[in-house]
Design a protein around this motif. Structure first.
Motif, PDB file in Angstrom:
ATOM      1  N   SER A  67     -12.445  10.344   4.405  1.00  9.50           N
ATOM      2  CA  SER A  67     -13.371   9.925   3.352  1.00  9.50           C
ATOM      3  C   SER A  67     -12.567   9.234   2.257  1.00  9.50           C
ATOM      4  N   PRO A  68     -13.274   8.523   1.366  1.00 10.14           N
ATOM      5  CA  PRO A  68     -12.569   8.052   0.166  1.00 10.14           C
ATOM      6  C   PRO A  68     -12.133   9.261  -0.664  1.00 10.14           C
ATOM      7  N   VAL A  69     -11.074   9.092  -1.432  1.00 13.06           N
ATOM      8  CA  VAL A  69     -10.630  10.172  -2.307  1.00 13.06           C
ATOM      9  C   VAL A  69     -11.693  10.384  -3.374  1.00 13.06           C
ATOM     10  N   PRO A  70     -12.172  11.617  -3.543  1.00 12.19           N
ATOM     11  CA  PRO A  70     -13.197  11.870  -4.566  1.00 12.19           C
ATOM     12  C   PRO A  70     -12.649  11.651  -5.976  1.00 12.19           C
ATOM     13  N   LYS A  71     -13.528  11.253  -6.874  1.00  8.77           N
ATOM     14  CA  LYS A  71     -13.111  10.956  -8.255  1.00  8.77           C
ATOM     15  C   LYS A  71     -12.609  12.200  -8.977  1.00  8.77           C
ATOM     16  N   ASP A  72     -13.231  13.338  -8.716  1.00  3.54           N
ATOM     17  CA  ASP A  72     -12.832  14.574  -9.395  1.00  3.54           C
ATOM     18  C   ASP A  72     -11.874  15.371  -8.508  1.00  3.54           C
ATOM     19  N   ASN A  73     -10.864  14.681  -8.000  1.00  2.00           N
ATOM     20  CA  ASN A  73      -9.994  15.320  -7.020  1.00  2.00           C
ATOM     21  C   ASN A  73      -8.984  16.255  -7.675  1.00  2.00           C
ATOM     22  N   ASP A  74      -8.596  17.247  -6.910  1.00  2.46           N
ATOM     23  CA  ASP A  74      -7.528  18.152  -7.317  1.00  2.46           C
ATOM     24  C   ASP A  74      -6.426  18.084  -6.256  1.00  2.46           C
ATOM     25  N   ILE A  75      -6.083  16.861  -5.892  1.00  2.00           N
ATOM     26  CA  ILE A  75      -5.101  16.623  -4.837  1.00  2.00           C
ATOM     27  C   ILE A  75      -3.693  16.780  -5.397  1.00  2.00           C
ATOM     28  N   GLU A  76      -2.864  17.478  -4.640  1.00  2.00           N
ATOM     29  CA  GLU A  76      -1.450  17.599  -4.996  1.00  2.00           C
ATOM     30  C   GLU A  76      -0.668  16.620  -4.129  1.00  2.00           C
ATOM     31  N   TYR A  77      -0.037  15.646  -4.779  1.00  2.00           N
ATOM     32  CA  TYR A  77       0.757  14.645  -4.063  1.00  2.00           C
ATOM     33  C   TYR A  77       2.158  15.205  -3.866  1.00  2.00           C
ATOM     34  N   ALA A  87      -7.407  17.264   5.303  1.00  2.00           N
ATOM     35  CA  ALA A  87      -6.763  16.112   4.662  1.00  2.00           C
ATOM     36  C   ALA A  87      -5.273  16.400   4.493  1.00  2.00           C
ATOM     37  N   LYS A  88      -4.446  15.612   5.175  1.00  2.00           N
ATOM     38  CA  LYS A  88      -2.993  15.796   5.120  1.00  2.00           C
ATOM     39  C   LYS A  88      -2.297  14.636   4.424  1.00  2.00           C
ATOM     40  N   TYR A  89      -2.986  13.481   4.349  1.00  2.00           N
ATOM     41  CA  TYR A  89      -2.404  12.270   3.765  1.00  2.00           C
ATOM     42  C   TYR A  89      -3.435  11.567   2.896  1.00  2.00           C
ATOM     43  N   ALA A  90      -2.936  10.755   1.959  1.00  2.00           N
ATOM     44  CA  ALA A  90      -3.790   9.854   1.188  1.00  2.00           C
ATOM     45  C   ALA A  90      -3.186   8.465   1.314  1.00  2.00           C
ATOM     46  N   LEU A  91      -4.034   7.478   1.641  1.00  2.00           N
ATOM     47  CA  LEU A  91      -3.608   6.088   1.752  1.00  2.00           C
ATOM     48  C   LEU A  91      -4.203   5.316   0.586  1.00  2.00           C
ATOM     49  N   ALA A  92      -3.344   4.778  -0.262  1.00  2.00           N
ATOM     50  CA  ALA A  92      -3.789   3.995  -1.414  1.00  2.00           C
ATOM     51  C   ALA A  92      -3.654   2.516  -1.067  1.00  2.00           C
ATOM     52  N   THR A  93      -4.797   1.825  -1.019  1.00  2.00           N
ATOM     53  CA  THR A  93      -4.809   0.389  -0.743  1.00  2.00           C
ATOM     54  C   THR A  93      -5.001  -0.353  -2.058  1.00  2.00           C
ATOM     55  N   ASP A  94      -5.095  -1.659  -1.985  1.00  2.00           N
ATOM     56  CA  ASP A  94      -5.323  -2.435  -3.206  1.00  2.00           C
ATOM     57  C   ASP A  94      -6.741  -2.267  -3.736  1.00  2.00           C
ATOM     58  N   TRP A 135       0.867  -1.174   0.000  1.00  2.00           N
ATOM     59  CA  TRP A 135       0.000   0.000   0.000  1.00  2.00           C
ATOM     60  C   TRP A 135       0.900   1.218   0.000  1.00  2.00           C
ATOM     61  N   PHE A 136       0.337   2.383  -0.330  1.00  2.00           N
ATOM     62  CA  PHE A 136       1.141   3.600  -0.420  1.00  2.00           C
ATOM     63  C   PHE A 136       0.500   4.721   0.392  1.00  2.00           C
ATOM     64  N   LEU A 137       1.355   5.450   1.091  1.00  2.00           N
ATOM     65  CA  LEU A 137       0.914   6.604   1.867  1.00  2.00           C
ATOM     66  C   LEU A 137       1.593   7.833   1.287  1.00  2.00           C
ATOM     67  N   TYR A 138       0.780   8.869   1.045  1.00  2.00           N
ATOM     68  CA  TYR A 138       1.294  10.093   0.447  1.00  2.00           C
ATOM     69  C   TYR A 138       0.991  11.285   1.335  1.00  2.00           C
ATOM     70  N   GLY A 139       1.932  12.200   1.410  1.00  2.00           N
ATOM     71  CA  GLY A 139       1.663  13.509   1.981  1.00  2.00           C
ATOM     72  C   GLY A 139       1.019  14.338   0.880  1.00  2.00           C
ATOM     73  N   ILE A 140      -0.066  15.010   1.201  1.00  2.00           N
ATOM     74  CA  ILE A 140      -0.831  15.700   0.152  1.00  2.00           C
ATOM     75  C   ILE A 140      -1.168  17.136   0.541  1.00  2.00           C
ATOM     76  N   ARG A 141      -1.582  17.894  -0.464  1.00  2.00           N
ATOM     77  CA  ARG A 141      -2.233  19.190  -0.272  1.00  2.00           C
ATOM     78  C   ARG A 141      -3.545  19.103  -1.044  1.00  2.00           C
ATOM     79  N   TYR A 142      -4.650  19.405  -0.358  1.00  2.00           N
ATOM     80  CA  TYR A 142      -5.967  19.280  -0.984  1.00  2.00           C
ATOM     81  C   TYR A 142      -6.796  20.501  -0.599  1.00  2.00           C
ATOM     82  N   GLU A 143      -6.962  21.408  -1.540  1.00  2.00           N
ATOM     83  CA  GLU A 143      -7.648  22.681  -1.279  1.00  2.00           C
ATOM     84  C   GLU A 143      -9.091  22.486  -0.808  1.00  2.00           C
ATOM     85  N   SER A 144      -9.773  21.463  -1.308  1.00  2.00           N
ATOM     86  CA  SER A 144     -11.190  21.256  -0.989  1.00  2.00           C
ATOM     87  C   SER A 144     -11.419  20.740   0.430  1.00  2.00           C
ATOM     88  N   ASN A 145     -10.374  20.198   1.072  1.00  2.00           N
ATOM     89  CA  ASN A 145     -10.492  19.722   2.450  1.00  2.00           C
ATOM     90  C   ASN A 145      -9.168  19.982   3.156  1.00  2.00           C
TER      91      ASN A 145
END
Length: 91
Positions: free
Chosen positions: A61-71, A40-47, A27-37
């Motif tokens: 929450s789950p990552v939204p499909k129309d995300n503007d997340i900066e990894y 949210a400081k991290y994103a965890l990507a599972t299988d 699995w992968f853990l990312y430090g993120i920047r997400y203007e909409s929330n």
């Protein structure tokens, strides 16, 4: 994207098992920047899915499909024992 290692104690709400799986690269853990929330400081990507996490590792929450997340960084942990290596017998 940079690789970053943080102490396991920095995300107290993530279990040791999940930290092991992240360190093994399953699995992968990312430090993120997400203007909409802003929480949210991290994103965890599972299988199966990807989740937004707060600064302590709580799932927001789950990552939204129309995300503007900066990894910003891919994260692994220090301060936890590394997974044992399995020696497979020769056949």
């Amino acid at each position: 994207m940079e690789n970053r290692t943080i102490p396991a104690s920095e995300l107290p709400q993530i279990s040791g098992l999940i930290k092991d799986v992240v360190n093994m690269g399953l699995w992968f853990l990312y430090g993120i920047r997400y203007e909409s929330n802003e929480n949210a400081k991290y994103a965890l990507a599972t299988d199966r899915n990807e989740y937004l996490l707060d600064k302590d590792g709580n799932i927001l929450s789950p990552v939204p499909k129309d995300n503007d997340i900066e990894y910003l960084s891919k994260i692994t942990f220090t301060g936890i024992p590394s997974a044992p290596t399995i020696n497979m017998p020769s056949i």
